[in-house]
Design a protein around this motif. Structure first.
Motif, PDB file in Angstrom:
ATOM      1  N   ASP A  96     -14.557  20.027  -8.394  1.00 34.99           N
ATOM      2  CA  ASP A  96     -14.261  19.018  -7.364  1.00 34.99           C
ATOM      3  C   ASP A  96     -12.786  18.840  -7.043  1.00 34.99           C
ATOM      4  O   ASP A  96     -12.343  17.747  -6.691  1.00 34.99           O
ATOM      5  CB  ASP A  96     -14.827  17.651  -7.780  1.00 34.99           C
ATOM      6  CG  ASP A  96     -16.293  17.719  -8.124  1.00 34.99           C
ATOM      7  OD1 ASP A  96     -17.069  18.119  -7.251  1.00 34.99           O
ATOM      8  OD2 ASP A  96     -16.649  17.387  -9.272  1.00 34.99           O
ATOM      9  N   ASN A 146     -10.910  18.538  -2.703  1.00 34.24           N
ATOM     10  CA  ASN A 146     -10.691  17.358  -1.865  1.00 34.24           C
ATOM     11  C   ASN A 146     -10.025  16.215  -2.622  1.00 34.24           C
ATOM     12  O   ASN A 146     -10.111  15.065  -2.212  1.00 34.24           O
ATOM     13  CB  ASN A 146     -12.015  16.881  -1.275  1.00 34.24           C
ATOM     14  CG  ASN A 146     -12.623  17.911  -0.357  1.00 34.24           C
ATOM     15  OD1 ASN A 146     -11.904  18.549   0.426  1.00 34.24           O
ATOM     16  ND2 ASN A 146     -13.921  18.137  -0.464  1.00 34.24           N
ATOM     17  N   SER A 147      -9.378  16.539  -3.744  1.00 35.31           N
ATOM     18  CA  SER A 147      -8.683  15.484  -4.486  1.00 35.31           C
ATOM     19  C   SER A 147      -7.363  15.175  -3.784  1.00 35.31           C
ATOM     20  O   SER A 147      -6.558  16.071  -3.548  1.00 35.31           O
ATOM     21  CB  SER A 147      -8.436  15.953  -5.922  1.00 35.31           C
ATOM     22  OG  SER A 147      -7.750  14.956  -6.642  1.00 35.31           O
ATOM     23  N   LEU A 193      -8.171  10.385  -5.622  1.00 39.12           N
ATOM     24  CA  LEU A 193      -7.999  11.339  -6.699  1.00 39.12           C
ATOM     25  C   LEU A 193      -9.349  11.721  -7.297  1.00 39.12           C
ATOM     26  O   LEU A 193     -10.212  10.875  -7.451  1.00 39.12           O
ATOM     27  CB  LEU A 193      -7.163  10.637  -7.766  1.00 39.12           C
ATOM     28  CG  LEU A 193      -6.406  11.466  -8.769  1.00 39.12           C
ATOM     29  CD1 LEU A 193      -5.381  12.330  -8.064  1.00 39.12           C
ATOM     30  CD2 LEU A 193      -5.691  10.512  -9.738  1.00 39.12           C
ATOM     31  N   ASN A 194      -9.494  12.966  -7.664  1.00 35.64           N
ATOM     32  CA  ASN A 194     -10.645  13.384  -8.461  1.00 35.64           C
ATOM     33  C   ASN A 194     -10.101  14.085  -9.700  1.00 35.64           C
ATOM     34  O   ASN A 194      -9.405  15.087  -9.601  1.00 35.64           O
ATOM     35  CB  ASN A 194     -11.548  14.332  -7.659  1.00 35.64           C
ATOM     36  CG  ASN A 194     -12.872  14.563  -8.363  1.00 35.64           C
ATOM     37  OD1 ASN A 194     -12.891  14.921  -9.545  1.00 35.64           O
ATOM     38  ND2 ASN A 194     -13.959  14.334  -7.669  1.00 35.64           N
ATOM     39  N   HIS A 240     -19.342  14.022  -9.388  1.00 37.60           N
ATOM     40  CA  HIS A 240     -17.955  13.723  -9.032  1.00 37.60           C
ATOM     41  C   HIS A 240     -17.730  13.716  -7.525  1.00 37.60           C
ATOM     42  O   HIS A 240     -16.740  13.161  -7.062  1.00 37.60           O
ATOM     43  CB  HIS A 240     -17.019  14.756  -9.660  1.00 37.60           C
ATOM     44  CG  HIS A 240     -16.791  14.556 -11.118  1.00 37.60           C
ATOM     45  ND1 HIS A 240     -15.885  13.648 -11.601  1.00 37.60           N
ATOM     46  CD2 HIS A 240     -17.362  15.139 -12.203  1.00 37.60           C
ATOM     47  CE1 HIS A 240     -15.884  13.693 -12.927  1.00 37.60           C
ATOM     48  NE2 HIS A 240     -16.780  14.588 -13.318  1.00 37.60           N
ATOM     49  N   ALA A 241     -18.558  14.419  -6.794  1.00 37.46           N
ATOM     50  CA  ALA A 241     -18.335  14.528  -5.356  1.00 37.46           C
ATOM     51  C   ALA A 241     -19.665  14.481  -4.624  1.00 37.46           C
ATOM     52  O   ALA A 241     -20.683  14.975  -5.114  1.00 37.46           O
ATOM     53  CB  ALA A 241     -17.606  15.829  -5.028  1.00 37.46           C
ATOM     54  N   ASN A 277     -14.905   7.399  -5.806  1.00 37.09           N
ATOM     55  CA  ASN A 277     -13.622   8.113  -5.846  1.00 37.09           C
ATOM     56  C   ASN A 277     -13.315   8.730  -4.485  1.00 37.09           C
ATOM     57  O   ASN A 277     -14.004   8.462  -3.493  1.00 37.09           O
ATOM     58  CB  ASN A 277     -13.614   9.147  -6.972  1.00 37.09           C
ATOM     59  CG  ASN A 277     -14.553  10.321  -6.718  1.00 37.09           C
ATOM     60  OD1 ASN A 277     -15.048  10.513  -5.607  1.00 37.09           O
ATOM     61  ND2 ASN A 277     -14.794  11.115  -7.758  1.00 37.09           N
ATOM     62  N   GLY A 278     -12.280   9.566  -4.445  1.00 40.34           N
ATOM     63  CA  GLY A 278     -11.827  10.105  -3.173  1.00 40.34           C
ATOM     64  C   GLY A 278     -12.726  11.174  -2.589  1.00 40.34           C
ATOM     65  O   GLY A 278     -12.506  11.623  -1.461  1.00 40.34           O
ATOM     66  N   THR A 279     -13.713  11.602  -3.351  1.00 42.33           N
ATOM     67  CA  THR A 279     -14.562  12.687  -2.864  1.00 42.33           C
ATOM     68  C   THR A 279     -16.017  12.225  -2.792  1.00 42.33           C
ATOM     69  O   THR A 279     -16.940  12.987  -3.061  1.00 42.33           O
ATOM     70  CB  THR A 279     -14.428  13.922  -3.774  1.00 42.33           C
ATOM     71  OG1 THR A 279     -14.572  13.532  -5.147  1.00 42.33           O
ATOM     72  CG2 THR A 279     -13.059  14.555  -3.619  1.00 42.33           C
ATOM     73  N   ASP A 327     -16.202   9.139 -11.083  1.00 45.14           N
ATOM     74  CA  ASP A 327     -15.679   9.856 -12.238  1.00 45.14           C
ATOM     75  C   ASP A 327     -16.251   9.251 -13.526  1.00 45.14           C
ATOM     76  O   ASP A 327     -17.043   8.318 -13.492  1.00 45.14           O
ATOM     77  CB  ASP A 327     -14.147   9.834 -12.215  1.00 45.14           C
ATOM     78  CG  ASP A 327     -13.594  10.663 -11.048  1.00 45.14           C
ATOM     79  OD1 ASP A 327     -14.144  11.750 -10.805  1.00 45.14           O
ATOM     80  OD2 ASP A 327     -12.656  10.206 -10.379  1.00 45.14           O
TER      81      ASP A 327
END
Lengths: 464, 394
Positions: free
Chosen positions: A174, A177-178, A194-195, B257-258, B307-309, B313
């Protein structure tokens, strides 16, 4: 065996423990100089590359990623029509089958099996898995060919960098796209950020190891440094799709403090500097040494062996050829008792090597049996890759599956009448490691397939 | 992860095991009371997002923190004023409504860890310490119960998880074996493995299970692929005369996570599979469902904020699901810490109000009849601060 010499035993260990199981004639070839036979397989050019059969070509990452994009478009157009969905998937499935077969064929027939085992170890160390999704599935095999195999006898720092920048790894964990919260993109887009997935797994799994003593803060700081490491995705120019792309607008500005060291603002180079420090860290040397010793020698390896590998790593600045050399030169690694249970993949490959054959049908010969064993290539369930511990592969059900596989394999591949006798096949395969009880059982077998199945399931063939 | 620590801890545990043998036989519940009780433990690996399993749609901060991946209140299956259930868990919802399932929304392992692999180790080894034991707490449960009431355990799937590792041999089964226990090769290998501590017992146990699987399915080994059929067959094993009392299975793919999705999407698909497993177990257990408890647990939860995606997390507390006809009727299990910013653990995660061992211990005492002292010394050593959760079982 009464008359077996040290050289006989060393040759058998070289071919089965460091290699992938002996092909007919291999132990005899290694017997002259088992250590030299292994050493000659350490190549500055890295590992061998799988080759597509029938004149085909294995696609590189950009092409594979575009195949994924084409699949995505086709599956959206297909709606709920099951035939159209299947047709949309077919090119991806075919490409993966071709990759899996090429890789298994190489392992089954290579005259340099230590080189291949070494490559497979690193492929598993830097796991990417199709379990994440079709995008990773489409590029996972190309990842191993491009990011792993060329570097397995080079500097670990180069391997780590190649893995961390490869689109398959960026997608798997992942990273692509962080976005830094204070980066130009982060300030503009509210729903972004953030990832830390890649950052964490690089530190925990790929380099320093979980017990190195870093904190959650270190992980977050490293993830900030990594922002901008991205790839050309669906919206990128065609020539950038499926390639590493540094996205300057995603990068979190400012200096970073990671694991006790300050990294000045440096755009793309900031994370690379941290990666280089990770590769040079004694924690990494220890982590890699331990993992190699577990893979090659024992689930609970001798501390002296770990110490040798660690010392080789540190004194050579992480030169993996030197580490490989230390491994095959370590007396602890040549101990006759075989402690490692073969993984299903190793069992499958070594069965072919014992028969002197190779897989010819991706589904029937590789994906089918390995799916049943829970060990499908490029499909590890989690980023720590496949287990190396015997207990994880020796559940009752798993042993039953090995027996049924061995029976089917023996029916198809046991040398036919007119070929080598079963006893000779067993001796060619295990050399001085062949136990008297197994030899007797092979001699007493009712048929050639039964004799071959007994060989494959013997305790000494199951171990290495 | 040093070997030294592991070995030392394992020795400590072995010592406590030896000590406990003296009193296991004395006291405790009578064997008859717990006859035919069944326990299924499902481990959802990859950190299942409890805030999507049982979304606190009534918590004022939920929608704000979760943004696009919040389960919309009108799509959540309503449990009470605070909680809903993910719409893909419709089968579980029906169980909850009939008093056969409950959720515990804020549960965590004893230590705050954000590595999947360490946290799974802690969830399964049961020692309260990372790598504190090389055996799993369910294996030690078999040990603890053994003197009074020998019971067996079954691992479902291609690999045996740590939770079942240990000196007590566990059975294992997954679709697609098919070996005749009376075939010649079974006997030949049995002889070759007679001094092999790893392969010998594994082959013997496997052959026994193969015989059962064949009998349970009218001579046919069940195929893979269909999750519900798989769960039904697993339940048939438990229900069979002399079948195992405990079963374990793992589900993967929860590490979102995404692009986690909300009512639909990646996580929703995994929850759909979980729902099929739960309903398959219920259907397969049939009239034995009334003596069954299923516990669904994960290594940790996920960050409270999206999160950003469009994912989440690694976090801390998550939801534990309890199901089964043996449960006592009741509402939410444990306190709800709320998603108030001041209440979040390290300003990022749902804080735990229950130690997962409290849930496991409560089930082992009340449902499986594990002796209280064996529970504290053998099964979950050093866990006095995690008192068994009482009243879960009818």
């Amino acid at each position: 065996m009464t008359f077996s010499s040290t050289a006989d035993l060393k040759a058998a260990v070289a071919a089965t423990r460091f290699g992938l199981g002996a092909r007919p004639g291999e132990i005899a070839l290694a017997r002259h100089d088992p250590h030299g036979w292994l050493q000659a397989q350490i190549s500055p050019n890295g590992a061998d590359q799988p080759q597509a059969g029938g004149g085909g070509v294995l696609a590189g990452t950009p092409e594979s990623y575009q195949a994924f994009l084409a699949y995505r478009a086709a599956i959206n157009a297909a709606g709920q029509d099951p035939m159209a969905r299947k047709a949309a998937r077919q090119p991806l499935d075919d490409a993966l089958a071709q990759e899996v077969l090429a890789r298994a064929w190489l392992a089954a027939v290579t005259p340099s099996p230590f080189r291949e085992r070494w490559a497979l170890f690193w492929g598993n160390h830097f796991t990417v898995s199709l379990m994440k999704g079709e995008d990773v599935g489409a590029t996972a095999a190309a990842f191993e060919r491009e990011a792993i195999r060329p570097h397995v006898f080079g500097r670990f720092a180069d391997l780590l960098s190649a893995s961390s920048r490869h689109p398959a790894m960026l997608m798997y964990l992942d990273q692509q796209n962080s976005i830094g919260p204070s980066s130009p993109a982060g300030l503009k887009r509210k729903n972004s950020g953030l990832n830390e997935n890649l950052g964490r797994e690089i530190m925990e799994l790929h380099s320093l190891g979980v017990d190195a003593g870093y904190s959650q803060g270190d992980v977050t700081e490293f993830a900030r440094a990594l922002t901008g490491w991205s790839m050309g995705g669906p919206g990128a120019a065609v020539e950038q799709q499926g390639t590493f792309l540094y996205q300057q607008p995603y990068h979190e500005p400012g200096e970073r403090r990671v694991f006790g060291k300050v990294y000045a603002s440096g755009q793309e180079r900031q994370a690379q500097a941290a990666l280089d420090d990770f590769a040079a860290s004694p924690h990494t040397a220890r982590h890699i040494a331990h993992k190699l010793a577990v893979h090659f020698v024992a689930d609970d390896p001798p501390p002296a062996l770990i110490a040798r590998l660690e010392a080789a790593y540190r004194s050579s600045d992480g030169d993996l050829a030197q580490v490989a050399n230390a491994l095959i030169s370590a007396p602890e690694a040549w101990e006759p008792a075989a402690h490692k249970l073969k993984t299903p993949y190793e069992f499958l490959i070594s069965s072919h090597r014992a028969a002197g054959t190779g897989p010819t049908d991706a589904h029937k010969d590789v994906l089918g049996p390995l799916g049943g064993f829970g060990h499908r290539p490029f499909a590890a369930p989690q980023p720590n890759g496949w287990s190396d511990a015997a207990a994880d592969w020796a559940a009752p059900d798993a042993i039953i599956k090995r027996v049924t596989f061995a029976q089917g394999f023996a029916n198809a591949h046991a040398p036919k009448a007119g070929g080598p006798a079963p006893v000779q096949v067993a001796q060619e395969s295990l050399g001085a490691r062949l136990a008297p009880a197994t030899l007797t059982a092979v001699q007493r077998a009712e048929s050639r397939p039964e004799a071959f199945a007994i060989l494959l399931m013997s305790p000494e063939f199951q171990r290495r | 992860m040093t070997q030294h620590f592991t070995r030392r801890s394992a020795l400590a545990l072995a010592a406590s095991t030896g000590l406990s043998a003296a009193f296991i036989g004395a006291g405790g519940a009578q064997a008859g009371t717990f006859e035919n009780r069944k326990l299924v433990v499902i481990i959802c690996r990859g950190a299942m997002d409890g805030l999507s399993v049982s979304p606190p749609v009534g918590d004022p901060n939920y929608a704000v923190l979760r943004g696009a991946i919040a389960i919309p209140p009108d799509q959540a299956l309503k449990l009470d004023g605070t909680f809903g259930l993910h719409p893909k868990l419709a089968g579980l919802y029906a169980m909850i409504q009939s008093g056969q399932a409950r959720i515990a929304p804020a549960v965590a392992i004893p230590q705050r860890i954000r590595s999947h692999f360490e946290a799974q180790d802690m969830l399964e080894n049961g020692s309260g310490q990372l790598y504190g034991a090389a055996t799993g707490w369910l294996n030690r449960t078999l040990q603890a119960v053994q003197p009074r009431r020998p019971i067996r355990a079954l691992s479902i799937g291609a690999q045996e998880p740590l939770i079942l590792h240990g000196p007590m041999q566990a059975d294992s089964w997954s679709p697609g074996g098919r070996l005749d226990p009376t075939a010649r090769i079974s006997g030949i290998l049995g002889d070759l493995y007679k001094d092999d501590a790893l392969l010998g017992p594994a082959l013997a146990a496997g052959l026994k299970t193969e015989g059962q699987a064949s009998a349970l399915n009218g001579g046919h080994a069940p195929g893979g692929g269909d999750v519900q059929a798989f769960a039904v067959t697993a339940a048939k094993f438990l229900r069979a005369p002399d079948g195992p009392s405990i079963a374990v299975l793992s589900l993967d793919g929860f590490d979102t996570h995404a692009n986690q999705g909300a009512a639909q999407g990646q996580l929703a698909n995994r929850l759909g599979v979980l729902d099929k497993v739960l309903t398959g177990l219920r259907d397969g257990m049939g009239d034995q469902w009334s003596k069954t408890v299923v516990v669904v647990a994960t290594e940790f939860g996920r960050t409270a904020r999206v999160n950003g995606t469009a994912g989440t997390d690694h976090g801390t507390a998550s939801t534990v699901i309890l199901a089964g006809g043996a449960l006592a009727r009741g509402g939410i299990v444990g306190d709800w810490p709320t998603l108030d910013q001041a209440k979040l653990f390290e300003n990022r995660d749902l804080a735990p109000t229950l130690d997962v061992r409290q849930v496991f211990k409560g089930v082992l005492v009340e449902h499986m009849g594990v002796d209280g002292r064996a529970l504290e010394t053998v099964v979950f050593p050093r866990s006095a601060d995690a008192r068994p959760l009482r009243g879960l079982i009818a």
